[in-house]
Write a protein that holds these residues in place. Structure first.
Motif, short mmCIF file in Angstrom:
data_model
loop_
_atom_site.label_atom_id
_atom_site.label_comp_id
_atom_site.label_asym_id
_atom_site.label_seq_id
_atom_site.Cartn_x
_atom_site.Cartn_y
_atom_site.Cartn_z
N GLY A 23 0.79 -1.23 0.00
CA GLY A 23 0.00 0.00 0.00
C GLY A 23 0.82 1.27 0.00
O GLY A 23 0.30 2.35 0.33
N ARG A 24 2.08 1.20 -0.43
CA ARG A 24 2.96 2.37 -0.42
C ARG A 24 3.29 2.77 -1.85
O ARG A 24 3.40 1.93 -2.75
N ARG A 25 3.42 4.08 -2.06
CA ARG A 25 3.79 4.58 -3.38
C ARG A 25 5.30 4.68 -3.48
O ARG A 25 5.96 5.30 -2.64
N LEU A 26 5.83 4.07 -4.51
CA LEU A 26 7.28 4.03 -4.72
C LEU A 26 7.77 5.39 -5.21
O LEU A 26 7.17 5.99 -6.11
N ILE A 27 8.84 5.87 -4.63
CA ILE A 27 9.43 7.14 -5.07
C ILE A 27 10.12 6.92 -6.42
O ILE A 27 10.90 5.97 -6.59
N TYR A 28 9.82 7.79 -7.38
CA TYR A 28 10.44 7.73 -8.70
C TYR A 28 11.95 7.76 -8.55
O TYR A 28 12.52 8.63 -7.89
N GLY A 29 12.63 6.78 -9.20
CA GLY A 29 14.08 6.70 -9.08
C GLY A 29 14.80 7.94 -9.54
O GLY A 29 15.85 8.31 -9.01
N GLY A 30 14.24 8.62 -10.55
CA GLY A 30 14.85 9.86 -11.01
C GLY A 30 14.83 10.95 -9.95
O GLY A 30 15.70 11.83 -9.93
N HIS A 31 13.82 10.91 -9.07
CA HIS A 31 13.76 11.86 -7.97
C HIS A 31 14.96 11.66 -7.05
O HIS A 31 15.59 12.63 -6.60
N VAL A 32 15.32 10.40 -6.81
CA VAL A 32 16.48 10.09 -5.98
C VAL A 32 17.77 10.52 -6.69
O VAL A 32 18.69 11.06 -6.06
N ILE A 33 17.84 10.31 -8.01
CA ILE A 33 19.02 10.74 -8.76
C ILE A 33 19.24 12.25 -8.61
O ILE A 33 20.35 12.71 -8.32
N SER A 34 18.17 13.03 -8.78
CA SER A 34 18.31 14.48 -8.69
C SER A 34 18.65 14.94 -7.28
O SER A 34 19.44 15.88 -7.10
N LEU A 35 18.07 14.30 -6.28
CA LEU A 35 18.41 14.64 -4.90
C LEU A 35 19.90 14.38 -4.63
O LEU A 35 20.60 15.22 -4.06
N ALA A 36 20.37 13.20 -5.05
CA ALA A 36 21.76 12.85 -4.79
C ALA A 36 22.71 13.77 -5.55
O ALA A 36 23.74 14.21 -5.00
N ARG A 37 22.39 14.05 -6.79
CA ARG A 37 23.23 14.96 -7.58
C ARG A 37 23.28 16.35 -6.94
O ARG A 37 24.34 16.97 -6.85
N ALA A 38 22.14 16.83 -6.47
CA ALA A 38 22.12 18.14 -5.82
C ALA A 38 22.93 18.12 -4.52
O ALA A 38 23.65 19.08 -4.21
N LEU A 39 22.81 17.05 -3.75
CA LEU A 39 23.58 16.93 -2.51
C LEU A 39 25.08 16.89 -2.78
O LEU A 39 25.89 17.34 -1.96
N SER A 40 25.48 16.38 -3.95
CA SER A 40 26.90 16.26 -4.26
C SER A 40 27.57 17.61 -4.49
O SER A 40 28.81 17.67 -4.59
N PHE A 41 26.77 18.67 -4.57
CA PHE A 41 27.34 20.03 -4.69
C PHE A 41 28.36 20.27 -3.58
O PHE A 41 29.39 20.91 -3.80
N ASN A 42 28.07 19.78 -2.39
CA ASN A 42 28.97 19.96 -1.24
C ASN A 42 30.14 18.99 -1.40
O ASN A 42 30.10 17.86 -0.95
N GLY A 43 31.20 19.47 -2.06
CA GLY A 43 32.37 18.65 -2.34
C GLY A 43 32.63 18.50 -3.82
O GLY A 43 33.76 18.20 -4.23
N LEU A 44 31.59 18.73 -4.65
CA LEU A 44 31.74 18.64 -6.11
C LEU A 44 30.99 19.79 -6.79
O LEU A 44 30.36 19.60 -7.83
N ALA A 45 31.11 20.98 -6.23
CA ALA A 45 30.40 22.13 -6.78
C ALA A 45 30.85 22.45 -8.20
O ALA A 45 30.11 23.05 -8.98
N ASN A 46 32.08 22.06 -8.53
CA ASN A 46 32.62 22.40 -9.85
C ASN A 46 32.48 21.27 -10.87
O ASN A 46 32.96 21.40 -12.00
N ALA A 47 31.82 20.18 -10.49
CA ALA A 47 31.45 19.14 -11.47
C ALA A 47 30.19 19.63 -12.16
O ALA A 47 29.08 19.24 -11.84
#
Length: 343
Positions: A239-263
């Motif tokens: 009975g749970r809605r699965l989070i779209y995997g692309g949503h996780v990709i974008s969250l992780a990529r955005a979090l990587s700014f801290n340490g990879l701001a110039n990537a």
């Protein structure tokens, strides 16, 4: 019957090309919503002035806006009845996407393999995103586990495509005019340049984001992703809605700014796996590993190959798999990509 129940595994034919419906014109609205949904703040996508100083005509749309838009077009034909999106390979960003561009998608079926349980199978497709001038802006391969409608339907001949483990550095396509020789590290947010990173280095990106149901639903609708597992709570036994995997990709990529701001720019997707399901309430954190580095022909621009790993809840421990070779239960995403960084 005028409604569309979506395709099931037995509906796919090797070699067929599927033109996906509903082209979409992207604008500054998508950019604003993207930056509101994720803590995205890479300078090249945030500032026209910064982008012009780097040789571009303006700030392009975030690379993952292009990916989500192209991906979303494919869902009604490829993964409406999917059990899981299993992986990615051979992805390349071939042209920047600008505000005002209209994107459409088409996919070719390049592989089919029925699962041993006879209830589902894996469909391999190569998808291309094209702009209003019929120029390919993005291409990638993905494979999806799809339910069968008729369990008695005969299994197709098994064809599993041979895919590159990584896009060769020489096959990376850089935006015309890109020039990092006058790159402003202060405005970008960090002083670390291409030469400061060593192959094998691991970076804990420190920050975390707890996924909210409302944000996930807004994001998935934004990309016009209609997969049932993301919207219909009755589609899963729990009975749970699965989070779209692309949503996780974008969250992780955005979090990587801290340490990879110039990537700054993603130019290739080598491999990717959604290792475990993600649900509302999970707190996503991320870490990266430097896998490779390469020079490019563009002034002041280097390429860096990164593994981006998203985990849920506790602090990252730089661990991926257990002794059994399976992903640890806290690992959500394992993504291998090339990005462009100033020398």
């Amino acid at each position: 019957m005028k409604t569309n129940p979506g395709r099931f595994f037995e509906d796919y034919r090797l070699g067929e090309v599927i033109a996906h419906a509903v082209p979409r014109t992207v604008s500054g609205g998508e950019r604003a919503l993207y930056h509101a949904l994720y803590p995205a703040r890479h300078a090249l996508y945030s500032s026209d002035a910064f982008a012009r100083a780097c040789g571009l005509k303006a700030a392009p749309m975030d690379d993952l806006i292009a990916f989500h838009t192209v991906f979303g077009k494919t869902v009604p034909d490829i993964s409406l009845n999917a059990i899981a999106n299993l992986g990615y390979a051979e992805g390349r960003w071939l042209k920047p996407v600008w505000a005002g561009d209209t994107l459409r998608s088409e996919s070719q079926v390049i592989g089919l393999k029925e699962n041993s349980n006879g209830k589902s199978g894996v469909v391999y497709v190569r998808t291309r995103g094209l702009n209003q001038d019929d120029e390919v802006v993005l291409e990638y391969v993905r494979w999806v586990m799809v339910r069968k409608r008729d369990l008695a339907a005969p299994a197709p001949e098994t064809v599993v495509p041979e895919l590159q483990k990584a896009v060769p550095a020489g096959a990376l396509v850089l935006p015309v005019g890109l020039d990092f020789s006058r790159y402003d590290f202060t405005l970008a947010g960090e002083p670390h340049r291409w030469g400061d990173y060593a192959v094998g280095e691991r970076i804990d990106h420190v920050d975390g984001v707890t996924i909210e149901e409302a944000e996930h639903m807004l994001a998935t609708r934004l990309w016009q992703n209609t997969a049932k597992v993301h919207f219909d709570a009755t589609n899963r036994e729990d009975g749970r809605r699965l989070i779209y995997g692309g949503h996780v990709i974008s969250l992780a990529r955005a979090l990587s700014f801290n340490g990879l701001a110039n990537a700054q720019m993603i130019v290739a997707l080598n491999a990717g796996a959604h290792a475990n399901p993600c649900f509302s309430g999970d707190t996503v954190r991320a870490w990266s590993e430097v896998l490779d580095k390469a020079g490019t022909a563009a002034p002041g621009v280097g390429a860096i190959r990164l593994r981006l790993v998203a985990v849920k809840h506790g602090a990252p421990e730089f661990a991926l798999k257990g002794q059994d070779g399976k992903y640890l239960p806290e690992v959500l995403l394992d993504l291998d990509y090339w990005a462009l960084m100033p020398l």
